[in-house]
Structure formats: C-alpha cells, structure tokens
Design a protein around this motif. Sequence first.
Motif, PDB file in Angstrom:
ATOM      1  N   SER A  60       0.835  -1.210   0.000  1.00 34.99           N
ATOM      2  CA  SER A  60       0.000   0.000   0.000  1.00 34.99           C
ATOM      3  C   SER A  60       0.871   1.263   0.000  1.00 34.99           C
ATOM      4  O   SER A  60       0.540   2.250  -0.659  1.00 34.99           O
ATOM      5  CB  SER A  60      -0.958   0.001   1.186  1.00 34.99           C
ATOM      6  N   GLN A  61       1.989   1.219   0.744  1.00 37.97           N
ATOM      7  CA  GLN A  61       2.910   2.356   0.738  1.00 37.97           C
ATOM      8  C   GLN A  61       3.501   2.554  -0.659  1.00 37.97           C
ATOM      9  O   GLN A  61       3.626   3.681  -1.127  1.00 37.97           O
ATOM     10  CB  GLN A  61       4.035   2.142   1.752  1.00 37.97           C
ATOM     11  N   THR A  63       2.161   1.867  -3.505  1.00 36.79           N
ATOM     12  CA  THR A  63       1.137   2.450  -4.374  1.00 36.79           C
ATOM     13  C   THR A  63       1.037   3.958  -4.153  1.00 36.79           C
ATOM     14  O   THR A  63       0.987   4.737  -5.117  1.00 36.79           O
ATOM     15  CB  THR A  63      -0.240   1.790  -4.103  1.00 36.79           C
ATOM     16  N   GLU A  64       1.011   4.366  -2.889  1.00 37.19           N
ATOM     17  CA  GLU A  64       0.897   5.788  -2.571  1.00 37.19           C
ATOM     18  C   GLU A  64       2.142   6.567  -3.025  1.00 37.19           C
ATOM     19  O   GLU A  64       2.037   7.652  -3.593  1.00 37.19           O
ATOM     20  CB  GLU A  64       0.679   5.989  -1.061  1.00 37.19           C
ATOM     21  N   LYS A  67       2.373   7.155  -6.755  1.00 35.03           N
ATOM     22  CA  LYS A  67       1.581   8.312  -7.197  1.00 35.03           C
ATOM     23  C   LYS A  67       2.374   9.609  -7.028  1.00 35.03           C
ATOM     24  O   LYS A  67       2.405  10.455  -7.927  1.00 35.03           O
ATOM     25  CB  LYS A  67       0.277   8.411  -6.408  1.00 35.03           C
ATOM     26  N   LYS A 117       3.230  14.677   2.701  1.00 38.67           N
ATOM     27  CA  LYS A 117       2.642  13.440   2.162  1.00 38.67           C
ATOM     28  C   LYS A 117       3.432  12.226   2.630  1.00 38.67           C
ATOM     29  O   LYS A 117       2.851  11.203   3.008  1.00 38.67           O
ATOM     30  CB  LYS A 117       2.627  13.480   0.634  1.00 38.67           C
ATOM     31  N   ILE A 121       2.408   8.742   4.869  1.00 34.86           N
ATOM     32  CA  ILE A 121       2.509   7.394   4.297  1.00 34.86           C
ATOM     33  C   ILE A 121       3.460   6.497   5.085  1.00 34.86           C
ATOM     34  O   ILE A 121       3.156   5.333   5.350  1.00 34.86           O
ATOM     35  CB  ILE A 121       2.964   7.474   2.820  1.00 34.86           C
TER      36      ILE A 121
END
Length: 156
Positions: A60-61, A63-64, A67, A117, A121
């Motif tokens: 999940s990290q 993916t973030e 971005k 950000k 994360i």
Amino acid sequence: MRKILVLVAAFISLQAVAQAPKKQGQRHKEGRQTMMNMSAEDMATLQTKKMTLMLDLTASQQTEIQKINLENATKRKAIMAEHKAKKESGLLQKPTQEEKVARMHAMLDHRIAVKAKMKKILDKEQYEKWEKAQKRMAMKMQDKKNGMQKRHAHKE
C-alpha cells in the motif's frame, strides 16, 4: 634487449594514457540524456523501487509513493522539455531576480508538500531514514554545485 624492454614499457604506458576514462561531465551528460529518454512512468517506477529497497515499503505504501513519484516525474519532464525547447529556439535567457525568487518559493512549497505526504505514508522509522537520505542527497548536490562554481571561477 634493454632498449626493446624500454620501448615496450613506453608503448604500454602510452596505450594506458590514450584510453583515459570519461570525464565526470560526460558521464553526467549521458545520465541526463538517459533521463530525458525515459518516460515519467519509468522514472517514477524506478524511484519507487529504490525507495522500496531502502525503506522496506509495504504494497500500500508503494502504491501511494508511486503516485507521488509519478507526479514529481511528470513535473520534472515538463520542466526539462520546456527548458530544452527554449534552449533550442534561442529564447533561453538568464532569469531575473524575481523569477529566481519565485522559482525558489515554488520549489520549497513543493518540497514541503511532498514531505507532508511522506510523513502520512511512512511510519516513524521509515520517515527518519527517508529524511536522512534526503539530507545526504541535498549535501551531495550542494557539493556538486560548489565544485562547479570553483571550476567556473578558475576558467575566468
């Protein structure tokens, strides 16, 4: 026999000098050219994978952060393309003091946003490790900048 050995030694040393390694500027230029040829997606993916190895990111990290890296790479590509177009058209001029200040403000605002950000994360340990890496990179860039300034001062 001795003369032949001297000649052979001289020939070998000339060959070694003739095949001198590339200068740092040439390597930097090649690396920059490689970056220009890469897509923003490729740049972001490479950066994310490096960060995954360095920080042991979860899926999940990743993916973030992908971005964020894609957003950064897209901006960087646009700036590089704009700069290249201005340079090729002959419209590239030295920025005014106000333009320099505006560019610095924009850059620092962007860094602050990215830092916020990343803080959301990453966990505490990962964030500290990331910050240390950022500081090392900033110091490396500063050393590089200072080195270039010294070289330019010697040429004048």
